[in-house]
Design an enzyme around this catalytic site. Structure first.
Site: not given
Ligand code: KPL
Length: 318
Positions: A20, A281, A23, A207, A115, A217, A199, A269, A18
């Site tokens: 990305g 995701e 990675g 997200n 994530n 955010n 997390k 993300s 990976g």
């Molecule tokens: O992990 C994140 C993501 O965007 O996937 C956060 C912590 C929300 C930061 O943007």
């Protein structure tokens, strides 16, 4: 608890699956250490050498070469590696690993870094005695081009094992030391699952909402989002409890708002995935809470609604 051993003097062979943003960031961080021999697994037929470009947090530009291992060399190369770091998206983990796993030596250790949660439950049955560790990183990285990555934030990286994995070989100490030295602000936990749930609480609130409301955010600090954030995180706390993980709602909410503040100008993300019409995701984030809630026959309407709204957005991609 068994521990895998590696030869003391040899270079530690690490392969990344990976390439990305995360990675490549991990590749550059490991490359700062001289003890390892690094490569990426490529889907190309033949191996090649690739120039990589990395912009550090203090705007230094570093160029490196990386070995990309092509399919013709999978057999010989993969049988020799000590550690495989899997940095693909959560929904790709199983499919990406299936063809690779049988080619790895039984002493290769695997680290999943993504994530969301869930893939380890699918992967455990495929390991055939190989060791598995799990991790999550809040380091920010942006892919400017296919092989050009910029570090955008210096978050924590949490790595570790879990009770559910103790029958498997543990990460050898030299490998653990290398990872913790190479990755800034990284820590090792003997029980990583509570950290992954924490997390997950951050991602489960920030997200989908930033993707649905098309905002950075920081906008989620507005009062109008208080209720949905509190309800979504409170549902997660209830589900985690039934999974044997005790979490404190107030502490989690504080953490969510801290991340909202610290990353106020960032686009999450999932927001980026939606903007680029990529699969999100969501299944490994709010979807994981739904899956575990179903196992325990719990209702999680707020997470269900967030998941449905994201699925509706994905269904409209052209
Ligand atoms: O992990 C994140 C993501 O965007 O996937 C956060 C912590 C929300 C930061 O943007």
């Amino acid at each position: 608890m068994p521990t895998q051993s590696i030869k003391k003097s040899a270079l530690i062979k690490i392969c990344i699956l990976g390439a990305g943003a995360i990675g490549q960031l991990i590749y550059h961080q490991l490359a700062e250490q001289s003890q390892s021999q690094l490569s990426f697994i490529s889907r190309d037929a033949f191996s090649s050498v690739q120039s990589l470009h990395f912009t550090t947090l203090d705007e230094q530009i570093i160029n490196r070469k990386a070995a990309l291992i092509g399919q013709a060399d999978y057999q010989t190369h993969l049988s020799q590696i000590d550690l495989l770091i899997v940095c693909v998206k959560a929904y790709q983990v199983s499919d990406a690993l299936k063809p690779i796993l049988p080619l790895l030596s039984t002493s290769t250790h695997i680290l999943l870094l993504h994530n969301g949660m869930g893939p380890h439950l699918e992967v455990i049955s495929l390991l055939k005695g190989r060791g598995l560790s799990l991790g999550t990183t809040s380091q920010g990285a942006l892919k400017l081009d296919k092989w050009q990555v910029k570090q955008t934030g210096s978050g924590l990286t949490q790595l570790g094992s879990s009770q559910v994995l103790t029958q498997l070989p543990q990460l050898p100490v030299p490998l653990k030391q290398l990872l913790l030295t190479a990755i800034p602000h990284s820590n090792w936990y003997s029980e990583i699952l509570p950290l992954l749930w924490q997390k997950l609480a951050v991602n489960l609130a920030i997200n989908p909402l930033t993707a649905i409301f098309n905002c950075p955010n920081g906008e989620l600090a507005a009062d109008k989002y208080n209720q949905v954030i509190a309800d979504a995180v409170s549902e997660l706390v209830g589900v985690a409890k039934h999974d044997g993980i005790e979490l404190d709602l107030d502490v989690l909410l504080q953490r969510v708002y801290q991340v909202i503040e610290l990353t106020a100008n960032n686009f999450s993300s999932m927001h980026q995935d939606v903007q680029h019409q990529r699969k999100t995701e969501i299944d490994a984030i709010n979807g994981f809470v739904l899956q575990r809630a179903a196992v325990h026959q719990l209702k999680v309407p707020v997470n269900q609604s967030l998941l449905q709204q994201i699925k509706q957005i994905e269904a409209k991609y052209e």
